[in-house]
Design a protein around this motif. Structure first.
Motif, PDB file in Angstrom:
ATOM      1  N   SER A  48      -4.722   3.869   1.563  1.00 22.71           N
ATOM      2  CA  SER A  48      -4.863   2.498   1.041  1.00 22.71           C
ATOM      3  C   SER A  48      -4.566   1.481   2.144  1.00 22.71           C
ATOM      4  CB  SER A  48      -4.007   2.271  -0.204  1.00 22.71           C
ATOM      5  OG  SER A  48      -2.658   2.452   0.057  1.00 22.71           O
ATOM      6  N   CYS A  51       0.854  -1.186   0.000  1.00 17.44           N
ATOM      7  CA  CYS A  51       0.000   0.000   0.000  1.00 17.44           C
ATOM      8  C   CYS A  51       0.888   1.234   0.000  1.00 17.44           C
ATOM      9  CB  CYS A  51      -0.893   0.011   1.235  1.00 17.44           C
ATOM     10  SG  CYS A  51      -2.043  -1.374   1.298  1.00 17.44           S
ATOM     11  N   LEU A  89      -7.047  -1.428   3.086  1.00 16.26           N
ATOM     12  CA  LEU A  89      -6.692  -2.789   2.689  1.00 16.26           C
ATOM     13  C   LEU A  89      -6.071  -3.623   3.811  1.00 16.26           C
ATOM     14  CD1 LEU A  89      -5.214  -2.081  -0.853  1.00 16.26           C
ATOM     15  CD2 LEU A  89      -7.577  -2.640  -0.233  1.00 16.26           C
TER      16      LEU A  89
END
Length: 189
Positions: free
Chosen positions: A127, A122, A131
């Motif tokens: 992100s 990431c 994630l």
């Protein structure tokens, strides 16, 4: 979302997407670029202005800095895959809204399903929070590896953050060296 097809078919669906308001304001769909069979995938948050104009992720100033880090540790950009959670640029490069991430996340999931990377990195906190873990803190957790299903994942500072905070570049280089070591390890298996 359909669970079949190629990257080209997925791109066509993504390009025509109208799940959120960003589809109406984009110049280009910034889908992803790189090796469709990559073992290493980098995922940022959203395209910026240069990416929106070109349709390619990480080509602006931040992308050029990212390329220098890849080069410094001996990773060829053509052997990895680079994408973002959002495929359309938020106005004035603002952070993605949760509903925009929700609208776009299935495209990223399908990209991952098709590409089948072993490592996902990431780029930045947004992100990583989406994630890896909602309580991810980039200054605390960058460079740490997490096993998430079939993937080993980590996060590093976003290159645009490094442009604003150059004192963090040394930490980024250390993280990138660790990514390269893990990448070499899986390539040799």
């Amino acid at each position: 979302m359909e669970q079949n097809g190629t990257l080209e078919e997925l791109y066509a669906r993504c390009k025509a997407c109208d799940k959120c308001q960003l589809g109406a304001t984009k110049t280009n769909c910034v889908f992803g670029v790189g090796n469709p069979n990559a073992d290493l995938m980098f995922v940022g948050e959203a395209p910026g202005e240069q990416e929106d104009l070109s349709g390619t992720p990480f080509v602006g100033r931040a992308g050029q800095l990212f390329d220098r880090f890849l080069y410094a540790v001996g990773i060829d950009r053509s052997e990895v895959y680079i994408a973002n959670i959002l495929k359309c640029r938020p106005p004035k490069n603002r952070d993605p809204l949760p509903e925009e991430e929700d609208a776009c996340l299935d495209y990223l999931r399908e990209q991952v399903r098709i590409i089948k990377p072993k490592l996902i990195v990431c780029l930045g906190r947004i992100s990583a929070m989406r994630l890896i873990s909602p309580d991810f803190r980039i200054t605390r957790d960058h460079g740490k590896w997490f096993d998430k299903g079939a993937f080993s994942m980590c996060a590093v500072y976003h290159p645009s953050y490094l442009l604003r905070s150059p004192s963090k570049k040394e930490e980024m280089l250390v993280d990138m060296k660790q990514i390269k070591a893990k990448y070499d390890e899986i390539k040799n298996q």
